[in-house]
Structures are given as C-alpha cells and as structure tokens.
Design a protein around this motif. Structure first.
Motif, PDB file in Angstrom:
ATOM      1  N   ALA A 188       0.834  -1.210   0.000  1.00  0.00           N
ATOM      2  CA  ALA A 188       0.000   0.000   0.000  1.00  0.00           C
ATOM      3  C   ALA A 188       0.865   1.256   0.000  1.00  0.00           C
ATOM      4  N   LYS A 189       1.940   1.218   0.762  1.00  0.00           N
ATOM      5  CA  LYS A 189       2.843   2.381   0.826  1.00  0.00           C
ATOM      6  C   LYS A 189       3.501   2.635  -0.524  1.00  0.00           C
ATOM      7  N   LEU A 190       3.860   1.566  -1.234  1.00  0.00           N
ATOM      8  CA  LEU A 190       4.451   1.731  -2.563  1.00  0.00           C
ATOM      9  C   LEU A 190       3.480   2.446  -3.492  1.00  0.00           C
ATOM     10  N   ALA A 191       2.200   2.041  -3.427  1.00  0.00           N
ATOM     11  CA  ALA A 191       1.180   2.694  -4.264  1.00  0.00           C
ATOM     12  C   ALA A 191       1.022   4.149  -3.875  1.00  0.00           C
ATOM     13  N   ARG A 192       0.982   4.397  -2.576  1.00  0.00           N
ATOM     14  CA  ARG A 192       0.776   5.753  -2.070  1.00  0.00           C
ATOM     15  C   ARG A 192       1.943   6.678  -2.429  1.00  0.00           C
ATOM     16  N   GLU A 193       3.130   6.116  -2.490  1.00  0.00           N
ATOM     17  CA  GLU A 193       4.328   6.914  -2.784  1.00  0.00           C
ATOM     18  C   GLU A 193       4.580   7.075  -4.280  1.00  0.00           C
ATOM     19  N   GLY A 194       3.687   6.529  -5.116  1.00  0.00           N
ATOM     20  CA  GLY A 194       3.828   6.700  -6.555  1.00  0.00           C
ATOM     21  C   GLY A 194       4.971   5.918  -7.158  1.00  0.00           C
ATOM     22  N   ARG A 195       5.112   4.661  -6.730  1.00  0.00           N
ATOM     23  CA  ARG A 195       6.196   3.830  -7.257  1.00  0.00           C
ATOM     24  C   ARG A 195       5.730   2.978  -8.433  1.00  0.00           C
ATOM     25  N   GLY A 196       4.699   3.455  -9.102  1.00  0.00           N
ATOM     26  CA  GLY A 196       4.087   2.688 -10.187  1.00  0.00           C
ATOM     27  C   GLY A 196       5.014   2.359 -11.338  1.00  0.00           C
ATOM     28  N   ALA A 197       5.877   3.305 -11.722  1.00  0.00           N
ATOM     29  CA  ALA A 197       6.764   3.067 -12.862  1.00  0.00           C
ATOM     30  C   ALA A 197       7.714   1.909 -12.572  1.00  0.00           C
ATOM     31  N   GLU A 198       8.229   1.863 -11.348  1.00  0.00           N
ATOM     32  CA  GLU A 198       9.123   0.769 -10.973  1.00  0.00           C
ATOM     33  C   GLU A 198       8.359  -0.553 -10.880  1.00  0.00           C
ATOM     34  N   GLN A 203       8.033 -16.229  -6.178  1.00  0.00           N
ATOM     35  CA  GLN A 203       8.951 -15.696  -5.166  1.00  0.00           C
ATOM     36  C   GLN A 203       9.687 -14.473  -5.692  1.00  0.00           C
ATOM     37  N   ARG A 204      10.172 -14.555  -6.939  1.00  0.00           N
ATOM     38  CA  ARG A 204      10.896 -13.405  -7.501  1.00  0.00           C
ATOM     39  C   ARG A 204      10.006 -12.176  -7.552  1.00  0.00           C
ATOM     40  N   PHE A 205       8.731 -12.368  -7.931  1.00  0.00           N
ATOM     41  CA  PHE A 205       7.805 -11.241  -8.032  1.00  0.00           C
ATOM     42  C   PHE A 205       7.590 -10.583  -6.672  1.00  0.00           C
ATOM     43  N   HIS A 206       7.215 -11.390  -5.682  1.00  0.00           N
ATOM     44  CA  HIS A 206       6.888 -10.818  -4.378  1.00  0.00           C
ATOM     45  C   HIS A 206       8.093 -10.161  -3.721  1.00  0.00           C
ATOM     46  N   LEU A 207       9.241 -10.806  -3.813  1.00  0.00           N
ATOM     47  CA  LEU A 207      10.422 -10.223  -3.178  1.00  0.00           C
ATOM     48  C   LEU A 207      10.897  -8.976  -3.919  1.00  0.00           C
ATOM     49  N   ALA A 208      10.757  -8.973  -5.249  1.00  0.00           N
ATOM     50  CA  ALA A 208      11.139  -7.785  -6.009  1.00  0.00           C
ATOM     51  C   ALA A 208      10.198  -6.622  -5.707  1.00  0.00           C
ATOM     52  N   LEU A 209       8.904  -6.910  -5.602  1.00  0.00           N
ATOM     53  CA  LEU A 209       7.939  -5.853  -5.282  1.00  0.00           C
ATOM     54  C   LEU A 209       8.224  -5.273  -3.905  1.00  0.00           C
ATOM     55  N   LEU A 210       8.418  -6.141  -2.916  1.00  0.00           N
ATOM     56  CA  LEU A 210       8.738  -5.667  -1.576  1.00  0.00           C
ATOM     57  C   LEU A 210      10.087  -4.962  -1.553  1.00  0.00           C
ATOM     58  N   GLY A 211      10.990  -5.385  -2.432  1.00  0.00           N
ATOM     59  CA  GLY A 211      12.313  -4.773  -2.498  1.00  0.00           C
ATOM     60  C   GLY A 211      12.266  -3.305  -2.904  1.00  0.00           C
ATOM     61  N   LEU A 212      11.182  -2.893  -3.563  1.00  0.00           N
ATOM     62  CA  LEU A 212      11.041  -1.484  -3.931  1.00  0.00           C
ATOM     63  C   LEU A 212      10.936  -0.593  -2.703  1.00  0.00           C
ATOM     64  N   SER A 213      10.634  -1.201  -1.560  1.00  0.00           N
ATOM     65  CA  SER A 213      10.543  -0.430  -0.315  1.00  0.00           C
ATOM     66  C   SER A 213      11.914   0.006   0.171  1.00  0.00           C
ATOM     67  N   GLY A 214      12.961  -0.677  -0.308  1.00  0.00           N
ATOM     68  CA  GLY A 214      14.307  -0.363   0.142  1.00  0.00           C
ATOM     69  C   GLY A 214      14.670  -0.977   1.480  1.00  0.00           C
ATOM     70  N   ASN A 215      13.782  -1.819   2.019  1.00  0.00           N
ATOM     71  CA  ASN A 215      14.005  -2.435   3.326  1.00  0.00           C
ATOM     72  C   ASN A 215      14.470  -3.878   3.136  1.00  0.00           C
ATOM     73  N   ALA A 216      15.792  -4.080   3.165  1.00  0.00           N
ATOM     74  CA  ALA A 216      16.351  -5.401   2.907  1.00  0.00           C
ATOM     75  C   ALA A 216      15.971  -6.406   3.997  1.00  0.00           C
ATOM     76  N   ARG A 217      15.859  -5.956   5.239  1.00  0.00           N
ATOM     77  CA  ARG A 217      15.499  -6.875   6.326  1.00  0.00           C
ATOM     78  C   ARG A 217      14.064  -7.368   6.167  1.00  0.00           C
ATOM     79  N   LEU A 218      13.202  -6.497   5.717  1.00  0.00           N
ATOM     80  CA  LEU A 218      11.814  -6.891   5.473  1.00  0.00           C
ATOM     81  C   LEU A 218      11.763  -7.983   4.408  1.00  0.00           C
ATOM     82  N   VAL A 219      12.512  -7.795   3.331  1.00  0.00           N
ATOM     83  CA  VAL A 219      12.533  -8.778   2.244  1.00  0.00           C
ATOM     84  C   VAL A 219      13.064 -10.115   2.741  1.00  0.00           C
ATOM     85  N   GLU A 220      14.123 -10.105   3.530  1.00  0.00           N
ATOM     86  CA  GLU A 220      14.690 -11.350   4.051  1.00  0.00           C
ATOM     87  C   GLU A 220      13.726 -12.049   5.001  1.00  0.00           C
TER      88      GLU A 220
END
Length: 240
Positions: free
Chosen positions: A115-125, A153-170
């Motif tokens: 939701a935060k990714l959508a709110r922050e306008g990360r649509g292009a990425e 797995q690649r999709f979900h982790l890549a999408l979450l990776g847009l947050s910049g939070n590596a610990r969250l992804v792990e």
C-alpha cells in the motif's frame, strides 16, 4: 526419494553424465543441492516426517555426500529439515497452525508495504515487474509448479524490495521458505493456481495506478488465497 537427477556442473564426484564448462566449486555445488532439495519439497518428492540420508541423496544427485550434508544443514537452519544424530535429516512437519501464523505475519508485513508503494507513486518501478507477473500466470496455466513457485517468489520479493528495506525482504523470504507450499502437489487441477496467479496482475495494476487501499486489500485477499492452496482445509480468517 527424489528422482535421480544430475545437478548442473557437477564436481569431480559427479556421475559422469555431464561435463562442467568450468570447474564447480564446493560452494556452488552446495547451493545447487540446496535448490534441488527445495524443488523436491515443492514437487512433493520429499515428504514431512521422512528421514533421508546425505549419502543416499548424494547418489541420486550424482555428487559427493559433503555438499549434500552441508546443504541440508543450511536448510535445517531455515526450518525445512531436522538433523537427527547418526540417522540423517527428517523433513520438518508444518502444522495448520504454523501455516496460519505464517500467513498472519506476512499479511501484517506485506499489505501495508505494498500500500505504501502505491501511495508513494512507485508505479513506474512496479510496472517493470509485469513480465514476471505474466510468467507466473503462464507457469500456473501449464501446471509447472516449480516454475510457478520460482517466479512467484521473484515477483513478491522484487515488489517488496522497492521499499528499500532489505530486512523486510529477508523476513518474508524466510517465512515463505518455512511454508514450503506442500499443498500445491495435491491440487486436483490448475484452476485454483491460475486464479491465484492472475491476482498478481491485479495487485500490480493497483500499485501502478497509485490506489493504496486497493493494493492493501488485494494483498490481503491474495495471501488468503495462497493459504487455501496450501491446505485442503478451509483457511482460518486471520485478523485484519
């Protein structure tokens, strides 16, 4: 027991069925064995509660016992196997409660993050992940469970990776590994899998258009759908 297979680039202890283009290192053999074991778990070739020995698996994979033992110790740290003294490794059991708790944690982590990714306008990425979302649908449609799980797995982790939070992804990577998706093999057909696969496209659409409420709602729905796939039993509704 997994079917006999020769790993890519086997080392000197390989079966002789394939010759490596470059010498295989002990580390990459260990990683290849670990991935082969994960694939065997997803495909239902290795079952919970069954004990497997490293030498027997090594013979099936066409490598020495050392990288197999090391790989299984790595997977034991992930909760996939239990090491049994002087016996081998047992595939760990995953209870319905375990699955419920894993999904609840993933919902608490992933829904607000997307939701935060959508709110922050990360649509292009996020849009760059569309080919991967389509790959998930294609794998589901042809009933290729291993390709489905890998692309998912690649999709979900890549999408979450847009947050910049590596610990969250792990953390999410670890939760996914502990769940193992045993239920996929028991699906009577691919319709449920295809329906779940298509949800990735809808979720992506919500992020791309910046619709945070829809992105959060679709993430919750998708994870509940995933939980239903894992088990023949109806999923328990986790708290919103």
């Amino acid at each position: 027991m997994p079917p006999k297979r020769v790993l890519p680039n086997p080392g000197p202890a390989g079966s002789g069925d394939a010759r490596p283009a470059v010498p295989a290192t002990r580390q990459n053999l260990r990683e290849q064995v670990a991935q082969a074991l994960r694939d065997a778990l997803v495909a239902g070739e290795m079952r919970p509660g069954v004990v497997y020995s490293a030498p027997a698996l090594a013979a099936r994979f066409g490598v020495s016992a050392t990288p197999v033992r090391e790989a299984m110790l790595d997977l034991a740290k992930e909760g996939l196997f239990e090491a049994l003294r002087n016996k081998g490794f047992r595939v760990a059991e995953v209870s319905e409660r375990d699955l419920d708790e894993i999904i609840e944690i993933r919902r608490l982590i992933e829904a607000p993050t997307v939701a935060k990714l959508a709110r922050e306008g990360r649509g292009a990425e996020a849009e760059e992940l569309r080919p991967l979302a389509r790959e998930i649908v294609a794998a589901a449609a042809r009933g290729d469970l291993l390709a489905y799980v890998a692309a998912d797995q690649r999709f979900h982790l890549a999408l979450l990776g847009l947050s910049g939070n590596a610990r969250l992804v792990e953390t999410v990577r670890d939760l996914r590994a502990r769940a193992r998706l045993y239920g996929l093999r028991g699906l009577p057909d691919t319709r449920m899998l295809v329906a779940s696969a298509r949800e990735h496209l809808g979720l992506l659409d919500a992020v791309v258009r910046g619709d945070a409420p829809a992105a959060e709602r679709l993430t919750h729905h998708h994870l509940q759908h995933v939980r239903a796939i894992w088990s023949a039993d109806p999923p328990r509704q986790a708290p919103q």
